[in-house]
Motif scaffolding. Sequence first.
Motif, PDB file in Angstrom:
ATOM      1  N   TYR A  72       0.747  -1.101  -0.005  1.00 49.16           N
ATOM      2  CA  TYR A  72       0.114  -0.001   0.183  1.00 49.16           C
ATOM      3  C   TYR A  72       0.873   1.408  -0.042  1.00 49.16           C
ATOM      4  O   TYR A  72       0.371   2.417   0.060  1.00 49.16           O
ATOM      5  CB  TYR A  72      -0.967  -0.014   1.137  1.00 49.16           C
ATOM      6  CG  TYR A  72      -1.975  -1.190   1.279  1.00 49.16           C
ATOM      7  CD1 TYR A  72      -2.975  -1.290   0.374  1.00 49.16           C
ATOM      8  CD2 TYR A  72      -1.737  -2.120   2.096  1.00 49.16           C
ATOM      9  CE1 TYR A  72      -3.944  -2.345   0.167  1.00 49.16           C
ATOM     10  CE2 TYR A  72      -2.817  -3.184   2.122  1.00 49.16           C
ATOM     11  CZ  TYR A  72      -3.626  -3.283   1.098  1.00 49.16           C
ATOM     12  OH  TYR A  72      -4.393  -4.309   1.178  1.00 49.16           O
ATOM     13  N   GLN A 224      -9.682  -7.060  -0.957  1.00 51.38           N
ATOM     14  CA  GLN A 224      -8.301  -6.558  -0.808  1.00 51.38           C
ATOM     15  C   GLN A 224      -7.485  -7.031  -2.239  1.00 51.38           C
ATOM     16  O   GLN A 224      -8.055  -8.165  -2.730  1.00 51.38           O
ATOM     17  CB  GLN A 224      -7.489  -6.875   0.332  1.00 51.38           C
ATOM     18  CG  GLN A 224      -7.959  -6.552   1.522  1.00 51.38           C
ATOM     19  CD  GLN A 224      -9.086  -7.603   2.140  1.00 51.38           C
ATOM     20  OE1 GLN A 224      -9.819  -8.482   1.574  1.00 51.38           O
ATOM     21  NE2 GLN A 224      -8.889  -7.851   3.730  1.00 51.38           N
ATOM     22  N   TYR A 368      -8.828   0.531  -1.078  1.00 51.72           N
ATOM     23  CA  TYR A 368      -8.369  -0.218   0.318  1.00 51.72           C
ATOM     24  C   TYR A 368      -6.872   0.658   0.846  1.00 51.72           C
ATOM     25  O   TYR A 368      -7.164   0.967   2.275  1.00 51.72           O
ATOM     26  CB  TYR A 368      -7.821  -1.530   0.212  1.00 51.72           C
ATOM     27  CG  TYR A 368      -8.792  -2.592   0.816  1.00 51.72           C
ATOM     28  CD1 TYR A 368      -8.916  -2.479   2.117  1.00 51.72           C
ATOM     29  CD2 TYR A 368      -9.644  -2.997  -0.256  1.00 51.72           C
ATOM     30  CE1 TYR A 368     -10.047  -3.749   2.584  1.00 51.72           C
ATOM     31  CE2 TYR A 368     -10.688  -3.852   0.189  1.00 51.72           C
ATOM     32  CZ  TYR A 368     -10.767  -4.067   1.684  1.00 51.72           C
ATOM     33  OH  TYR A 368     -11.860  -5.051   2.037  1.00 51.72           O
ATOM     34  N   ARG A 369      -6.016   1.278   0.241  1.00 51.48           N
ATOM     35  CA  ARG A 369      -4.758   2.088   0.697  1.00 51.48           C
ATOM     36  C   ARG A 369      -5.491   3.023   1.568  1.00 51.48           C
ATOM     37  O   ARG A 369      -4.583   3.560   2.227  1.00 51.48           O
ATOM     38  CB  ARG A 369      -4.037   2.152  -0.204  1.00 51.48           C
ATOM     39  CG  ARG A 369      -4.430   3.211  -1.345  1.00 51.48           C
ATOM     40  CD  ARG A 369      -3.172   3.766  -2.343  1.00 51.48           C
ATOM     41  NE  ARG A 369      -2.029   4.139  -1.490  1.00 51.48           N
ATOM     42  CZ  ARG A 369      -1.699   5.348  -1.248  1.00 51.48           C
ATOM     43  NH1 ARG A 369      -2.719   6.268  -1.317  1.00 51.48           N
ATOM     44  NH2 ARG A 369      -0.607   5.697  -0.444  1.00 51.48           N
TER      45      ARG A 369
END
Length: 372
Positions: A72, A224, A368-369
Motif C-alpha cells: 500500500y 483486498q 483499500y490503501r
Amino acid sequence: MGVKVPRVRSGRWRCAGDCVELRCSVSQCAEGGGLWIWFLDPTDARWQALLAHPQACSFHHPAWMRLLQESYGYRPFVAAVPDGDGGVRAGLPIMEVHSVLTGRRWVALPFSDYCYPLAVDGAALEALTEGLVSQCTRRGAPCLEVRASLAHDGARAESTCLWHRIPLDDEASTWRRVARMHKGNTRQAERQGVSVVARTDLQAMHAFYHLHTITRRRHGVPVQPWDFFARLATLLATGYGFIALAMKDGQCVAAGVFLHWGETLIFKYAASDPERLELRPNNLIYAYALRWGCQNGYRYLDLGKTEVGQDGLCAFKRRWGAQEEPLIYSYVGGEQSRGMSAWLSKGMGMVIRHTPAWVCRASGALLYRHFG
C-alpha cells in the motif's frame, strides 16, 4: 525544545543516522530537559529485542509492516523510548498514511485488528504515551490512531467492535470448553468427508482468494487486492503462518489464513463457498486451528474483531470458548478518519452485490490503501 534532525518538510520525516530523535516537553524527564522519543526502522535490532514481550504478536513483527509497505505504500517506523543503555524500553510500530481521501495519519497499524504498545513496565508505557501525545498534538502534526487503549487525557477512546480470543491450554482441556453444537458440527463435517490441510503455497492462496472474493461480494464489500495476498503467501512460506483449506472431493469449500508469532495464533481471514455450507467446513477449520495451536504451544487463538451488533457471529465465537471484551481504539490530535459515509458504503454494497466479481476486486484495489 525542538527536533534534533534536519528540518522535516512536506509532512515527511527522515532518519539522521540510525534513528530520528524528537524532543518532547514532558514531565517524566529525569534530567529536566525533556523525553527523547526515537523513531526507529522496524528492522532495528533494538525494536526486535522488544518482540520477546509476551504481548507481541504478528502485527508487531517487521515482516507484517514490510508487507503493508510493499502493498500500500505506507511509511513504516517504530516510536520508541530509550532505556539509557543503548536499547529501548517501550515501543509502538506505526505507519504513516498519506491519502487524498483520509488525509495524513499515523496508524498503529493499518489492517491490524489491534496493536498494543510494548513496554517493559508501567513507567516505560507512560513515557511512550506521553511522548506520542506531546508530538501529535503539535500544530501541523498528523492524527495518531492507535488500535489499543491509551491511558492519557489527550487521547480520545472509541469502541465499535468486540474482540474474541480463546485461551489455549492442553488440547483436552481446551476442547472441553467448546460448545456441544460446534463439536457436533465438526463431527458432521468429518463424516461427510471434509478434511483440512495446511499449506503455504501460492496455489493455496489462489484457492482462498477465489472464495474470499465470493464472500466479500456477497456482503457487498470490496476485496483486498490480489497483490497483497500474493505477498502474504510469500511471507507465510517463511514460517509466519499458513492457509487452512477445507477440502471435499478435491474441491476447496472453505479456507482460512492464519498468522502466528510469539504466543498468539491469529485467524486473520476466512472465506467459504456459500453453496457448500451444509458440509460445515468452517467448523472443521476452527477445530483444526484450535488443535494446531494447542499442539504447537501457543497460548491464544485470536478470532479477531466483530462489529457490535453482530450478535450471531459473537455467539458463534463464544461457543468455541472465546473470551469477549471491547476493542478500544485511541485517537490523538486532529480528527480521526471515519471512513466512507454510510450512504456511500450502502450504495457501493448494492453495486458490488449486483455486478461481476471484477467490480469487487477493482473497487478494493482503488480504495483499500485510503482506509487502512
